[in-house]
Design a protein around this motif. Sequence first.
Motif, PDB file in Angstrom:
ATOM      1  N   ARG A 162       3.794  12.513  -0.854  1.00 16.82           N
ATOM      2  CA  ARG A 162       3.334  11.375  -1.636  1.00 16.82           C
ATOM      3  C   ARG A 162       2.301  10.571  -0.856  1.00 16.82           C
ATOM      4  NH1 ARG A 162       5.290  13.803  -5.106  1.00 16.82           N
ATOM      5  NH2 ARG A 162       6.926  13.237  -6.574  1.00 16.82           N
ATOM      6  N   CYS A 205       2.332   5.800  -0.190  1.00 17.66           N
ATOM      7  CA  CYS A 205       3.633   5.237   0.169  1.00 17.66           C
ATOM      8  C   CYS A 205       3.502   4.239   1.307  1.00 17.66           C
ATOM      9  CB  CYS A 205       4.604   6.338   0.585  1.00 17.66           C
ATOM     10  SG  CYS A 205       5.186   7.329  -0.794  1.00 17.66           S
ATOM     11  N   ASN A 256       5.892  -3.006   0.554  1.00 16.42           N
ATOM     12  CA  ASN A 256       5.272  -1.994  -0.295  1.00 16.42           C
ATOM     13  C   ASN A 256       5.823  -0.597  -0.029  1.00 16.42           C
ATOM     14  OD1 ASN A 256       3.535  -1.116  -2.324  1.00 16.42           O
ATOM     15  ND2 ASN A 256       1.882  -0.658  -0.867  1.00 16.42           N
ATOM     16  N   ARG A 257       7.155  -0.506   0.221  1.00 12.80           N
ATOM     17  CA  ARG A 257       7.758   0.794   0.475  1.00 12.80           C
ATOM     18  C   ARG A 257       8.761   1.181  -0.618  1.00 12.80           C
ATOM     19  NH1 ARG A 257       4.647  -0.252   4.316  1.00 12.80           N
ATOM     20  NH2 ARG A 257       4.784   0.755   6.353  1.00 12.80           N
ATOM     21  N   GLU A 258       8.791   0.411  -1.679  1.00  8.29           N
ATOM     22  CA  GLU A 258       9.777   0.668  -2.733  1.00  8.29           C
ATOM     23  C   GLU A 258       9.670   2.075  -3.300  1.00  8.29           C
ATOM     24  OE1 GLU A 258       7.831  -1.934  -2.631  1.00  8.29           O
ATOM     25  OE2 GLU A 258       9.190  -3.642  -2.294  1.00  8.29           O
ATOM     26  N   LYS A 259       8.452   2.546  -3.495  1.00  6.75           N
ATOM     27  CA  LYS A 259       8.251   3.883  -4.059  1.00  6.75           C
ATOM     28  C   LYS A 259       8.799   4.954  -3.123  1.00  6.75           C
ATOM     29  CE  LYS A 259       4.620   6.872  -5.944  1.00  6.75           C
ATOM     30  NZ  LYS A 259       3.151   7.005  -6.188  1.00  6.75           N
ATOM     31  N   CYS A 260       8.546   4.789  -1.822  1.00 10.56           N
ATOM     32  CA  CYS A 260       9.049   5.755  -0.840  1.00 10.56           C
ATOM     33  C   CYS A 260      10.570   5.790  -0.838  1.00 10.56           C
ATOM     34  CB  CYS A 260       8.562   5.379   0.556  1.00 10.56           C
ATOM     35  SG  CYS A 260       6.776   5.366   0.753  1.00 10.56           S
ATOM     36  N   GLU A 286      12.640   4.852  -3.231  1.00 12.10           N
ATOM     37  CA  GLU A 286      13.169   5.386  -4.486  1.00 12.10           C
ATOM     38  C   GLU A 286      13.078   6.914  -4.516  1.00 12.10           C
ATOM     39  OE1 GLU A 286      14.846   3.913  -6.911  1.00 12.10           O
ATOM     40  OE2 GLU A 286      14.795   2.209  -5.531  1.00 12.10           O
ATOM     41  N   LEU A 287      11.991   7.467  -3.987  1.00 13.48           N
ATOM     42  CA  LEU A 287      11.864   8.924  -3.908  1.00 13.48           C
ATOM     43  C   LEU A 287      12.959   9.511  -3.034  1.00 13.48           C
ATOM     44  CD1 LEU A 287       7.994   9.261  -3.513  1.00 13.48           C
ATOM     45  CD2 LEU A 287       9.346  10.181  -5.394  1.00 13.48           C
TER      46      LEU A 287
END
Length: 225
Positions: free
Chosen positions: A5, A8, A19-23, A25-26
């Motif tokens: 990704r 991230c 700004n690490r929420e996406k990482c 959640e993955l």
Amino acid sequence: MSITRKGCLVEQTEREFVNREKCIELFKHAIENTRQTTYRVQVYYGVSGVGKSRLISELQKVIEEYNLTDQHLPIDWASINLNTETLMEKGTFLVTLKKEFQKKYRVKFHFFEIAHSIYWQKSHPEIPLQKDNYSLFQELGISMLDISDPASSSIISLILKNIYRASKEFKKFWNSQKEEIRKLAEKDPTYIEENLHLYWARDFWNHLQYTSKPAVIFVDTYEAL
């Protein structure tokens, strides 16, 4: 399956853990689907200083929280950072990772320890084996003096001499693997070194099958291996 990704990690100039929420959640999605038959690899990449190591620390907290939830099967996990020159050598990397799983979960690495000790004796005859690296020898009461004694013909002979001290679990392992180990002892050290990761994985896979538990391994600075 490899999951890579972009986006991230924040820009190089930012240092705060944001700004690490996406990482995260993955990662949560991955550990919630550890029952899949194929292995899963997540790669978080970016230039130096953007917070990859800090992210690993946060993901470890995710696992600890996950393990505290009763409805989940606990996950065995370990972490290693290859930002150390000695760990870039395959054998040292595998021994270090092995010792962490042994310390935390008492994982047995019988085949790997035997293979590594045979490899070490053949490739470094002038450097004694380190007893702390081989829990099996401690279990059998085999000292480093025994191993360095010229009268001791081989690792295999020492195991056979002391196998009466072994657990039922090891005796069962030995009876099923002794012929393959004898063949391995005849190989040159280059061959054994090239296959050390396979022996490590073999033992770890057996552990996972026995416990039915999933596992996560964090490798920071993995490109150095």
